[in-house]
Design a protein around this motif. Structure first.
Motif, PDB file in Angstrom:
ATOM      1  N   SER A  34     -26.832  14.081  40.083  1.00  0.00           N
ATOM      2  CA  SER A  34     -27.690  15.278  40.413  1.00  0.00           C
ATOM      3  C   SER A  34     -29.583  15.413  39.625  1.00  0.00           C
ATOM      4  O   SER A  34     -29.956  15.933  39.972  1.00  0.00           O
ATOM      5  CB  SER A  34     -27.327  16.075  38.475  1.00  0.00           C
ATOM      6  N   TYR A  36     -30.869  14.670  37.106  1.00  0.00           N
ATOM      7  CA  TYR A  36     -31.060  16.210  36.251  1.00  0.00           C
ATOM      8  C   TYR A  36     -31.600  14.155  35.190  1.00  0.00           C
ATOM      9  O   TYR A  36     -30.018  14.596  34.253  1.00  0.00           O
ATOM     10  CB  TYR A  36     -30.555  16.558  36.258  1.00  0.00           C
ATOM     11  N   VAL A  38     -31.655  13.173  30.992  1.00  0.00           N
ATOM     12  CA  VAL A  38     -31.760  13.667  29.913  1.00  0.00           C
ATOM     13  C   VAL A  38     -31.906  13.085  29.053  1.00  0.00           C
ATOM     14  O   VAL A  38     -30.628  11.969  28.945  1.00  0.00           O
ATOM     15  CB  VAL A  38     -30.695  15.454  29.356  1.00  0.00           C
ATOM     16  N   ASN A  54     -27.914  11.210  29.672  1.00  0.00           N
ATOM     17  CA  ASN A  54     -26.447  11.361  30.064  1.00  0.00           C
ATOM     18  C   ASN A  54     -26.491  10.469  31.364  1.00  0.00           C
ATOM     19  O   ASN A  54     -27.135   9.573  31.692  1.00  0.00           O
ATOM     20  CB  ASN A  54     -27.124  12.699  31.289  1.00  0.00           C
ATOM     21  N   GLU A  56     -23.937   9.739  33.853  1.00  0.00           N
ATOM     22  CA  GLU A  56     -23.259  10.756  34.796  1.00  0.00           C
ATOM     23  C   GLU A  56     -21.605   9.089  35.034  1.00  0.00           C
ATOM     24  O   GLU A  56     -22.130   8.584  35.343  1.00  0.00           O
ATOM     25  CB  GLU A  56     -23.849  11.241  35.744  1.00  0.00           C
ATOM     26  N   THR A  63     -18.937  12.809  33.394  1.00  0.00           N
ATOM     27  CA  THR A  63     -20.085  13.133  32.298  1.00  0.00           C
ATOM     28  C   THR A  63     -20.649  13.191  31.538  1.00  0.00           C
ATOM     29  O   THR A  63     -19.400  14.206  31.044  1.00  0.00           O
ATOM     30  CB  THR A  63     -21.127  13.605  33.577  1.00  0.00           C
ATOM     31  N   CYS A  65     -23.210  14.124  28.666  1.00  0.00           N
ATOM     32  CA  CYS A  65     -25.028  14.628  27.784  1.00  0.00           C
ATOM     33  C   CYS A  65     -24.918  13.859  26.473  1.00  0.00           C
ATOM     34  O   CYS A  65     -24.409  13.103  26.139  1.00  0.00           O
ATOM     35  CB  CYS A  65     -24.866  16.276  27.493  1.00  0.00           C
ATOM     36  N   ALA A  66     -26.419  13.488  27.344  1.00  0.00           N
ATOM     37  CA  ALA A  66     -27.457  12.473  26.465  1.00  0.00           C
ATOM     38  C   ALA A  66     -27.160  13.001  24.681  1.00  0.00           C
ATOM     39  O   ALA A  66     -27.245  12.402  23.940  1.00  0.00           O
ATOM     40  CB  ALA A  66     -29.012  13.421  26.786  1.00  0.00           C
ATOM     41  N   GLU A  67     -27.353  14.400  24.789  1.00  0.00           N
ATOM     42  CA  GLU A  67     -27.001  15.235  22.996  1.00  0.00           C
ATOM     43  C   GLU A  67     -25.517  14.366  23.057  1.00  0.00           C
ATOM     44  O   GLU A  67     -25.682  14.063  21.279  1.00  0.00           O
ATOM     45  CB  GLU A  67     -26.970  16.475  23.327  1.00  0.00           C
ATOM     46  N   ILE A  94     -32.807  21.980  26.914  1.00  0.00           N
ATOM     47  CA  ILE A  94     -31.891  22.833  25.510  1.00  0.00           C
ATOM     48  C   ILE A  94     -30.313  22.209  26.066  1.00  0.00           C
ATOM     49  O   ILE A  94     -30.210  21.976  27.423  1.00  0.00           O
ATOM     50  CB  ILE A  94     -32.034  24.742  25.697  1.00  0.00           C
TER      51      ILE A  94
HETATM   52  N1  THU Z   1     -26.756  17.442  30.834  1.00  0.00           N
HETATM   53  C1  THU Z   1     -27.395  16.654  29.662  1.00  0.00           C
HETATM   54  O1  THU Z   1     -27.018  15.916  29.053  1.00  0.00           O
HETATM   55  N2  THU Z   1     -27.708  17.594  28.554  1.00  0.00           N
HETATM   56  C2  THU Z   1     -27.104  19.576  28.491  1.00  0.00           C
HETATM   57  O2  THU Z   1     -27.169  19.759  27.789  1.00  0.00           O
HETATM   58  C3  THU Z   1     -27.323  19.533  29.541  1.00  0.00           C
HETATM   59  C4  THU Z   1     -26.966  19.215  30.727  1.00  0.00           C
HETATM   60  C5  THU Z   1     -26.816  17.188  31.849  1.00  0.00           C
HETATM   61  C6  THU Z   1     -25.370  16.929  32.143  1.00  0.00           C
HETATM   62  C7  THU Z   1     -25.104  15.659  33.943  1.00  0.00           C
HETATM   63  O3  THU Z   1     -25.825  14.776  33.910  1.00  0.00           O
HETATM   64  C8  THU Z   1     -27.137  17.286  34.117  1.00  0.00           C
HETATM   65  O4  THU Z   1     -27.522  17.114  33.150  1.00  0.00           O
HETATM   66  C9  THU Z   1     -26.356  17.959  35.110  1.00  0.00           C
HETATM   67  O5  THU Z   1     -25.764  18.849  35.023  1.00  0.00           O
END
Ligand code: THU
Length: 146
Positions: A34, A36, A38, A54, A56, A63, A65-67, A94
């Motif tokens: 992605s 993206y 985090v 995060n 992936e 995958t 997420c960071a949280e 968020i």
């Molecule tokens: N992602 C997070 O790490 N935290 C979130 O709350 C939203 C999404 C990550 C998951 C994935 O690796 C990337 O952002 C795109 O969705």
């Protein structure tokens, strides 16, 4: 400080420490698919910070997420008491719906600080009031008495 900050829940020093930790964690995000990235930093009741990025996977669905990375690190170290989480992403992190539910399990009244890639706070929220109102949780399981 801007009006969107939920003052009183964290000291300025705690907020700064948490934001810095989230930004540092974002630097090690594994997001080749992605792009993206985090970073999350979870503040425990005793002041310890648990970070997460995060992670992936080529199957995409695996995958994490960071949280949730941060929550799992803390809980697997025996820590379940949390005050705040800072989430850093390009334009402000968020938590997604799954992460909101996972955070709610341990800290319904958690302070959530959304931070952009430059460390600016773009919003602050209380999990149960602002991000997951009328949440479903352990209390809704028949016979569960937590
Ligand atoms: N992602 C997070 O790490 N935290 C979130 O709350 C939203 C999404 C990550 C998951 C994935 O690796 C990337 O952002 C795109 O969705």
């Amino acid at each position: 400080m801007s009006e969107y900050l939920k003052t009183g829940l964290l000291t300025d020093a705690e907020r700064t420490r948490l934001i810095d930790a989230a930004l540092r964690s974002r630097e090690v995000a594994y997001a080749p698919y992605s792009n993206y990235r985090v970073g999350a930093a979870l503040l425990a009741g005793d002041g310890t910070i648990y970070t997460g990025c995060n992670v992936e996977n080529a199957t995409y669905g695996a995958t994490v997420c960071a949280e949730r990375t941060a929550v799992v690190k803390a809980v697997s170290e025996g820590v379940r008491d949390f005050r705040a989480v800072a989430v850093a992403a390009e334009h402000g992190g968020i938590p997604c719906g799954i992460c909101r539910q996972v955070l709610y399990e341990f800290a319904p009244d958690l302070l959530v600080i959304a931070v952009d890639a430059g460390g600016r706070v773009v919003g602050e929220y209380t999990l149960s009031e602002d991000l997951l109102p009328n949440a479903w949780g352990a209390k809704d399981l028949d016979g569960f008495d937590a």
